[in-house]
Design a protein around this motif. Sequence first.
Motif, PDB file in Angstrom:
ATOM      1  N   PHE A  54       0.771   6.769  -6.796  1.00 54.69           N
ATOM      2  CA  PHE A  54      -0.301   7.766  -6.948  1.00 54.69           C
ATOM      3  C   PHE A  54       0.236   9.181  -6.788  1.00 54.69           C
ATOM      4  O   PHE A  54      -0.158  10.091  -7.519  1.00 54.69           O
ATOM      5  N   LEU A  55       1.146   9.367  -5.833  1.00 55.46           N
ATOM      6  CA  LEU A  55       1.756  10.690  -5.672  1.00 55.46           C
ATOM      7  C   LEU A  55       2.564  11.073  -6.911  1.00 55.46           C
ATOM      8  O   LEU A  55       2.511  12.218  -7.367  1.00 55.46           O
ATOM      9  N   GLU A  88       0.825  -1.206   0.000  1.00 56.29           N
ATOM     10  CA  GLU A  88       0.000   0.000   0.000  1.00 56.29           C
ATOM     11  C   GLU A  88       0.867   1.266   0.000  1.00 56.29           C
ATOM     12  O   GLU A  88       0.523   2.260  -0.635  1.00 56.29           O
ATOM     13  N   ILE A  89       1.978   1.231   0.709  1.00 56.44           N
ATOM     14  CA  ILE A  89       2.906   2.365   0.695  1.00 56.44           C
ATOM     15  C   ILE A  89       3.476   2.556  -0.713  1.00 56.44           C
ATOM     16  O   ILE A  89       3.569   3.683  -1.214  1.00 56.44           O
ATOM     17  N   THR A 148       0.808   4.062  -2.910  1.00 59.27           N
ATOM     18  CA  THR A 148       0.616   5.462  -2.540  1.00 59.27           C
ATOM     19  C   THR A 148       1.690   6.329  -3.188  1.00 59.27           C
ATOM     20  O   THR A 148       1.400   7.424  -3.694  1.00 59.27           O
ATOM     21  N   THR A 185      -7.488  10.760  -4.844  1.00 59.39           N
ATOM     22  CA  THR A 185      -7.899  10.542  -3.457  1.00 59.39           C
ATOM     23  C   THR A 185      -8.992   9.486  -3.381  1.00 59.39           C
ATOM     24  O   THR A 185      -8.959   8.606  -2.511  1.00 59.39           O
ATOM     25  N   ILE A 234      -6.637   1.517  -1.305  1.00 57.46           N
ATOM     26  CA  ILE A 234      -5.479   1.488  -0.416  1.00 57.46           C
ATOM     27  C   ILE A 234      -5.873   1.632   1.052  1.00 57.46           C
ATOM     28  O   ILE A 234      -5.426   0.867   1.907  1.00 57.46           O
ATOM     29  N   PHE A 235      -6.724   2.593   1.357  1.00 57.99           N
ATOM     30  CA  PHE A 235      -7.050   2.905   2.750  1.00 57.99           C
ATOM     31  C   PHE A 235      -7.594   1.705   3.510  1.00 57.99           C
ATOM     32  O   PHE A 235      -7.177   1.437   4.640  1.00 57.99           O
ATOM     33  N   TRP A 255      -7.402   6.132  -4.127  1.00 54.94           N
ATOM     34  CA  TRP A 255      -6.578   5.720  -2.987  1.00 54.94           C
ATOM     35  C   TRP A 255      -7.451   5.252  -1.832  1.00 54.94           C
ATOM     36  O   TRP A 255      -7.166   4.228  -1.202  1.00 54.94           O
TER      37      TRP A 255
END
Length: 172
Positions: A33-34, A26-27, A30, A55, A62-63, A58
């Motif tokens: 995505f960034l 997930e990191i 992320t 967002t 991911i969350f 994500w």
Amino acid sequence: CLSEGEEVVLMTYYHALSFFFASLREIFFTMIFLGIGIGLWAIGAPMVWVVGMLTAIWFFFIFFNLLKAWIDWRFDFILVTTDKLILVDQTSLIRQKVNPIHLENIGSIASETQYWNLFGFGKIIINLKEGEGGGVSILTFVPNAEEVASKISATVTYYQRYVDGNGPSRPS
């Protein structure tokens, strides 16, 4: 989980790196995505749409995985009592699995190091007796695994010698 006359011998939680290793994917996503967001910002895409879409994606993909990994780490524990070993696995907000293993059903306890024992945690291997299914339970990311395995083994030995009818009720 305790019956009358039963006492807690040891209670331990899992090491924080279990959450870290469970959330590495997930990191990584992320960070992707960034990177996509920065790339779209660099080419002049409307940031309201970019931030909103990234967002939302994500949050849905991911969350919830991060939340599940955190709950699984934060609320799982090992409880050793004078009668049983209890493994608690909280897999979500509404689901919890409690696995009590009576000390008379434990054949042996062993420990192994993880990651060259750099972080102070390891594995505990619980071998059940043949008559009880003969299964093996492996618990990973247990802080001070050697000490925990030693304490569980001492409790099993005490139970077999003194409580199971083979000796006096209390050691002298």
